[in-house]
Design a protein around this motif. Structure first.
Motif, PDB file in Angstrom:
ATOM      1  N   ASP A  65       0.838  -1.196   0.000  1.00  0.00           N
ATOM      2  CA  ASP A  65       0.000   0.000   0.000  1.00  0.00           C
ATOM      3  C   ASP A  65       0.871   1.244   0.000  1.00  0.00           C
ATOM      4  N   THR A  91       3.163  -1.131   3.451  1.00  0.00           N
ATOM      5  CA  THR A  91       2.758  -2.343   4.149  1.00  0.00           C
ATOM      6  C   THR A  91       2.555  -3.475   3.152  1.00  0.00           C
ATOM      7  N   GLN A  92       3.148  -4.604   3.462  1.00  0.00           N
ATOM      8  CA  GLN A  92       3.090  -5.745   2.555  1.00  0.00           C
ATOM      9  C   GLN A  92       1.873  -6.612   2.855  1.00  0.00           C
ATOM     10  N   THR A  93       1.211  -7.026   1.793  1.00  0.00           N
ATOM     11  CA  THR A  93       0.065  -7.925   1.911  1.00  0.00           C
ATOM     12  C   THR A  93       0.302  -9.133   1.016  1.00  0.00           C
ATOM     13  N   THR A 127      -1.261 -12.627  -0.491  1.00  0.00           N
ATOM     14  CA  THR A 127      -2.529 -13.300  -0.761  1.00  0.00           C
ATOM     15  C   THR A 127      -2.280 -14.584  -1.535  1.00  0.00           C
TER      16      THR A 127
END
Length: 503
Positions: free
Chosen positions: A372, A376-378, A380
């Motif tokens: 984002d 910040t890492q996401t 999935t």
């Protein structure tokens, strides 16, 4: 069989000699029992009677003796008066618990048993007019190695020693608690390996008794990795470590690294980014690149390339028993993992997880990694197959696609593919290109039709000229008529125009 029967008869004969006269008066039994204990442990030699409390009211006299090849000596003796006598060699290691005497238990405890403690023990208890004699055979078990320092590649024997050795006993082995297919008291290792290191337990069974002894064996050599064929995984551009750690305390070996051809076994050039650990065994100084000390001779490939995949060999010469030198080696395979990307005609993009050697891989998993505005890492999950298909690439698909591959022991490694904006726009550009191509085809078709009509008209004019060429007079008449028709048409148009103006 005859010898064993004679030996049994000898035991019974000695028992009869000792208590023969007393048996006529008391009727006390003569029993024999086997006790198997490991070397260094405490041994409890049982000796108990089942007399009434009234008989126990009188003080009992206890006498423990050991029969060593026909020579009988006192181990522990306690008179009815309470006076005790112990043999000098066992004075500090024998114990007759007086608290158990009133319950009829006169067992002898020997602490920290030694190999020479094994043998035949005779317990004699005098309780009033009753005399009880019991024979106990103490058998001490220990595991012995033929080499003081087991060296990898050496030949060694491992023996399960029992003193005294019983005839007809069963022997089995366990390594770190796991049963091994070895059923002999002596095991021979023709070529010692690191997998032989561990706690070896010898299990001995004889009649109703069972005992075991455990000894640790540490094979000196290359401890990490323990076997050939270790696979190390790396992606292009990443750095990987090829482990090669020797046992501590070894003298400085001559260690060499080489890349080996799988087909010809010949040496190949090492990668340009190949970096050896320069620590030296004899220096005693820790290597700055390792926390395992100066025995870590691992190497590192700083930047992996696709051509770096293959087999790498770490070898060293060790000085073993009696000054003999033994050469040990480990073959380590570098596996390069990468993601291949292809674009199909229908606009879908296919990502394929490719490994130079996928023999250890049992499962694949694709992860979608996004960030984002705050970084910040996401992560999935996107799929669980070797091939990942994106039907139509959009802006939301831009970013990192990670292929994780795992085996029986867990995750082996991963490879990352960066899907950029240009790649994402290829789908849209492809649709636009289709429309442009259709318009171009229509334009070229119209131009071709015009050109065809022009060529047809030229052909007709040329043919007409060929037909009138043999008749010059006819040609002048035709031209005159043509000119006359054009003059009349022009005048007719002028007359119409003038009539309109007059009105």
């Amino acid at each position: 069989m005859w010898c064993r029967d004679m030996w049994t008869l000898g035991v019974k004969f000695r028992c009869v000699v000792l208590v023969g006269a007393v048996l006529a008066l008391s009727g006390g039994p003569c029993e024999a029992e086997d006790i198997l204990v490991p070397l260094g442990s405490d041994a409890l030699l049982p000796c108990s009677t089942s007399v009434s409390r009234r008989a126990v009211a009188h003080a009992a006299a206890i006498h423990w003796r050991k029969n060593s090849n026909g020579r009988v000596r006192t181990v522990c003796r306690r008179e009815r008066s309470g006076l005790e006598f112990r043999h000098v060699s066992l004075a500090g290691r024998t114990q007759c618990p007086q608290s158990d005497f009133r319950s009829g238990d006169y067992s002898l405890r020997i602490c920290a048993t030694r190999a020479e403690d094994g043998g035949e023990y005779i317990c004699t208890v005098q309780e009033g007019q009753r005399k009880t004699v019991k024979t106990v055979f103490l058998r001490v078990i220990q595991v012995l190695f033929s080499l003081p320092t087991p060296i990898e590649g050496s030949r060694m024997q491992m023996t399960c020693s029992v003193n005294p050795k019983p005839q007809g006993a069963t022997v089995s082995w366990k390594l770190n608690g796991d049963p091994q297919p070895r059923y002999s008291s002596t095991v021979t290792f023709d070529y010692l390996k690191q997998t032989h290191s561990g706690n070896w337990t010898c299990v001995v069974g004889y009649k109703q008794a069972k005992g075991e002894a455990t000894e640790s064996m540490e094979v000196k050599g290359i401890t990490i990795p323990q076997n050939d064929g270790l696979m190390v995984y790396g992606a292009p551009g990443s750095s990987v470590t090829l482990p090669c750690v020797f046992s501590e305390g070894l003298r400085s070996p001559a260690v060499a690294w080489e890349k080996v051809s799988t087909a010809t076994k010949a040496s190949l050039p090492l990668p340009l980014s190949f970096n050896k650990n320069t620590s030296v065994f004899s220096s005693g100084a820790l290597s700055p690149a390792s926390s395992l000390g100066p025995w870590d001779l691992s190497a590192r490939v700083e930047s992996v390339e696709v051509k770096d995949e293959g087999t790498y060999r770490c070898s060293g010469e060790l000085q073993g028993n009696k000054g003999l030198r033994t050469r040990v080696k480990r073959d380590i395979q570098l596996v390069v993992a990468q993601v291949f990307s292809t674009l199909s005609r229908n606009g879908s993009r296919t990502l394929t997880c490719h490994l130079s050697n996928a023999s250890e891989v049992t499962a694949y998993e694709w992860l979608r990694v996004t960030y984002d505005v705050n970084g910040t890492q996401t992560v999935t999950p996107a799929g669980k197959s070797k091939v990942m298909t994106i039907p139509k690439v959009t802006e939301t698909d831009i970013g990192e696609w990670v292929c994780c591959f795992s085996g029986k022991q867990g995750i082996l490694g991963n490879a990352t593919y960066h899907l950029h904006m240009i790649s994402g726009q290829e789908g849209v550009e492809r649709e636009t290109g289709k429309v442009n191509r259709v318009a171009m085809v229509l334009g070229l078709g119209f131009l071709f039709l015009v050109l065809l009509l022009f060529v047809l008209q030229v052909y007709r004019n040329r043919r007409r000229r060929k037909m009138t060429m043999p008749y010059p007079a006819m040609e002048s008449i035709v031209h005159s008529n043509f000119n006359e028709r054009e003059r009349r048409q022009i005048e007719k148009q002028k007359t119409k125009s003038k009539g309109v103006v007059d009105v």
